[in-house]
Motif scaffolding. Sequence first.
Motif, PDB file in Angstrom:
ATOM      1  N   ILE A 141       0.836  -1.205   0.000  1.00  0.00           N
ATOM      2  CA  ILE A 141       0.000   0.000   0.000  1.00  0.00           C
ATOM      3  C   ILE A 141       0.869   1.253   0.000  1.00  0.00           C
ATOM      4  O   ILE A 141       0.598   2.226  -0.724  1.00  0.00           O
ATOM      5  N   THR A 142       1.944   1.240   0.788  1.00  0.00           N
ATOM      6  CA  THR A 142       2.848   2.392   0.839  1.00  0.00           C
ATOM      7  C   THR A 142       3.485   2.653  -0.528  1.00  0.00           C
ATOM      8  O   THR A 142       3.568   3.797  -0.994  1.00  0.00           O
ATOM      9  N   ILE A 143       3.941   1.576  -1.169  1.00  0.00           N
ATOM     10  CA  ILE A 143       4.565   1.720  -2.489  1.00  0.00           C
ATOM     11  C   ILE A 143       3.541   2.211  -3.517  1.00  0.00           C
ATOM     12  O   ILE A 143       3.842   3.056  -4.368  1.00  0.00           O
ATOM     13  N   HIS A 144       2.331   1.682  -3.422  1.00  0.00           N
ATOM     14  CA  HIS A 144       1.278   2.112  -4.350  1.00  0.00           C
ATOM     15  C   HIS A 144       0.980   3.604  -4.204  1.00  0.00           C
ATOM     16  O   HIS A 144       0.866   4.329  -5.209  1.00  0.00           O
ATOM     17  N   GLU A 145       0.860   4.085  -2.987  1.00  0.00           N
ATOM     18  CA  GLU A 145       0.612   5.508  -2.765  1.00  0.00           C
ATOM     19  C   GLU A 145       1.788   6.358  -3.235  1.00  0.00           C
ATOM     20  O   GLU A 145       1.599   7.452  -3.793  1.00  0.00           O
ATOM     21  N   ALA A 146       3.006   5.853  -3.024  1.00  0.00           N
ATOM     22  CA  ALA A 146       4.186   6.585  -3.490  1.00  0.00           C
ATOM     23  C   ALA A 146       4.224   6.659  -5.013  1.00  0.00           C
ATOM     24  O   ALA A 146       4.572   7.703  -5.582  1.00  0.00           O
ATOM     25  N   LEU A 147       3.842   5.571  -5.685  1.00  0.00           N
ATOM     26  CA  LEU A 147       3.822   5.574  -7.147  1.00  0.00           C
ATOM     27  C   LEU A 147       2.769   6.538  -7.688  1.00  0.00           C
ATOM     28  O   LEU A 147       3.001   7.229  -8.687  1.00  0.00           O
ATOM     29  N   ASN A 148       1.616   6.600  -7.029  1.00  0.00           N
ATOM     30  CA  ASN A 148       0.596   7.567  -7.444  1.00  0.00           C
ATOM     31  C   ASN A 148       1.104   8.995  -7.279  1.00  0.00           C
ATOM     32  O   ASN A 148       0.844   9.864  -8.125  1.00  0.00           O
ATOM     33  N   THR A 149       1.822   9.239  -6.196  1.00  0.00           N
ATOM     34  CA  THR A 149       2.406  10.566  -5.987  1.00  0.00           C
ATOM     35  C   THR A 149       3.427  10.892  -7.071  1.00  0.00           C
ATOM     36  O   THR A 149       3.485  12.028  -7.569  1.00  0.00           O
ATOM     37  N   VAL A 150       4.231   9.901  -7.449  1.00  0.00           N
ATOM     38  CA  VAL A 150       5.223  10.104  -8.509  1.00  0.00           C
ATOM     39  C   VAL A 150       4.536  10.421  -9.834  1.00  0.00           C
ATOM     40  O   VAL A 150       4.966  11.320 -10.580  1.00  0.00           O
ATOM     41  N   ILE A 151       3.444   9.699 -10.142  1.00  0.00           N
ATOM     42  CA  ILE A 151       2.717   9.947 -11.398  1.00  0.00           C
ATOM     43  C   ILE A 151       2.156  11.365 -11.427  1.00  0.00           C
ATOM     44  O   ILE A 151       2.275  12.085 -12.430  1.00  0.00           O
ATOM     45  N   ASP A 152       1.543  11.785 -10.315  1.00  0.00           N
ATOM     46  CA  ASP A 152       0.999  13.145 -10.256  1.00  0.00           C
ATOM     47  C   ASP A 152       2.108  14.190 -10.360  1.00  0.00           C
ATOM     48  O   ASP A 152       1.941  15.223 -11.021  1.00  0.00           O
ATOM     49  N   SER A 153       3.239  13.935  -9.709  1.00  0.00           N
ATOM     50  CA  SER A 153       4.361  14.883  -9.770  1.00  0.00           C
ATOM     51  C   SER A 153       4.930  14.969 -11.180  1.00  0.00           C
ATOM     52  O   SER A 153       5.269  16.062 -11.655  1.00  0.00           O
ATOM     53  N   GLN A 154       5.036  13.834 -11.854  1.00  0.00           N
ATOM     54  CA  GLN A 154       5.536  13.839 -13.227  1.00  0.00           C
ATOM     55  C   GLN A 154       4.627  14.641 -14.143  1.00  0.00           C
ATOM     56  O   GLN A 154       5.097  15.403 -14.991  1.00  0.00           O
ATOM     57  N   THR A 155       3.313  14.473 -13.985  1.00  0.00           N
ATOM     58  CA  THR A 155       2.365  15.240 -14.796  1.00  0.00           C
ATOM     59  C   THR A 155       2.510  16.736 -14.515  1.00  0.00           C
ATOM     60  O   THR A 155       2.523  17.558 -15.438  1.00  0.00           O
ATOM     61  N   HIS A 156       2.628  17.090 -13.227  1.00  0.00           N
ATOM     62  CA  HIS A 156       2.767  18.498 -12.848  1.00  0.00           C
ATOM     63  C   HIS A 156       4.036  19.103 -13.439  1.00  0.00           C
ATOM     64  O   HIS A 156       3.998  20.182 -14.056  1.00  0.00           O
ATOM     65  N   TYR A 157       5.151  18.413 -13.304  1.00  0.00           N
ATOM     66  CA  TYR A 157       6.421  18.953 -13.806  1.00  0.00           C
ATOM     67  C   TYR A 157       6.460  18.956 -15.333  1.00  0.00           C
ATOM     68  O   TYR A 157       7.102  19.819 -15.938  1.00  0.00           O
ATOM     69  N   ARG A 158       5.786  17.997 -15.961  1.00  0.00           N
ATOM     70  CA  ARG A 158       5.735  17.999 -17.426  1.00  0.00           C
ATOM     71  C   ARG A 158       4.976  19.219 -17.934  1.00  0.00           C
ATOM     72  O   ARG A 158       5.379  19.855 -18.925  1.00  0.00           O
ATOM     73  N   LEU A 159       3.881  19.558 -17.257  1.00  0.00           N
ATOM     74  CA  LEU A 159       3.125  20.745 -17.645  1.00  0.00           C
ATOM     75  C   LEU A 159       3.909  22.022 -17.373  1.00  0.00           C
ATOM     76  O   LEU A 159       3.905  22.954 -18.182  1.00  0.00           O
ATOM     77  N   ARG A 160       4.590  22.062 -16.228  1.00  0.00           N
ATOM     78  CA  ARG A 160       5.412  23.232 -15.919  1.00  0.00           C
ATOM     79  C   ARG A 160       6.536  23.395 -16.933  1.00  0.00           C
ATOM     80  O   ARG A 160       6.861  24.510 -17.355  1.00  0.00           O
ATOM     81  N   GLU A 161       7.135  22.277 -17.345  1.00  0.00           N
ATOM     82  CA  GLU A 161       8.218  22.341 -18.340  1.00  0.00           C
ATOM     83  C   GLU A 161       7.702  22.864 -19.664  1.00  0.00           C
ATOM     84  O   GLU A 161       8.348  23.691 -20.322  1.00  0.00           O
ATOM     85  N   ALA A 162       6.510  22.392 -20.079  1.00  0.00           N
ATOM     86  CA  ALA A 162       5.930  22.858 -21.343  1.00  0.00           C
ATOM     87  C   ALA A 162       5.587  24.344 -21.255  1.00  0.00           C
ATOM     88  O   ALA A 162       5.795  25.110 -22.213  1.00  0.00           O
ATOM     89  N   GLN A 163       5.058  24.769 -20.112  1.00  0.00           N
ATOM     90  CA  GLN A 163       4.712  26.183 -19.928  1.00  0.00           C
ATOM     91  C   GLN A 163       5.955  27.057 -19.933  1.00  0.00           C
ATOM     92  O   GLN A 163       5.990  28.115 -20.586  1.00  0.00           O
ATOM     93  N   ASP A 164       6.993  26.630 -19.215  1.00  0.00           N
ATOM     94  CA  ASP A 164       8.231  27.414 -19.172  1.00  0.00           C
ATOM     95  C   ASP A 164       8.918  27.451 -20.535  1.00  0.00           C
ATOM     96  O   ASP A 164       9.499  28.474 -20.916  1.00  0.00           O
TER      97      ASP A 164
END
Length: 211
Positions: A141-164
């Motif tokens: 469960i801990t690993i699953h929650e961490a992976l979901n956090t990583v996926i959300d962070s990757q999406t956020h940083y990908r959008l920030r990179e495209a915007q910048d």
Amino acid sequence: MRVGMLALAVLLCALGAGRAGGTELTFELPDSDKQCFHQELERGLKFTLDYQVITGGHYDVDCYVEDPNGRTIYKETKKQYDSFPHRTEVKGVYTFCFSNEFSTFSHKTVYFDFQVGDEPPILPDMSNRVTALTQMESACITIHEALNTVIDSQTHYRLREAQDRSRAEDLNGRVSYWSVGETLILFVVSIGQVMLLKSFFTEKRPGSAST
């Protein structure tokens, strides 16, 4: 033995972990235009709409969501980004629209993530479980929650990179035009100074006296 247990937990997470179904899309939204999307949903189903303007103007857009009866359940104007969670009350086709009609010259690029349904449990009997989780299940469960956090962070940083990147390209274009303009001005001023100095040293011949 401990490494083997951890590897098994990671494998169980990879096989059993799942996210709610949905759609991610990045699309172009011209000025003075509106784009709508439609999704048929069952009653009592949860959905979440996340959106963000990546490029264009002041990075803002109008957004609204309507239920099958035409009732507006969400409406925001000139938002850069937002998230709207909702649980459906009636069955039918739900409509969500993005509008750039308030802009007469700014072309926008919009990203949205439309997630439908609740996230399924990692363990099949997790909802009816009465005993405590084992160490392996807790690690899963801990690993699953961490992976979901990583996926959300990757999406956020990908959008920030495209915007910048878009802002950097726009700034680079403006600097290039400014440099070309300065070059032309310096060229014109240099020619003017040369012509002016030449006129100072040009020998003027006296005119012939009239008899």
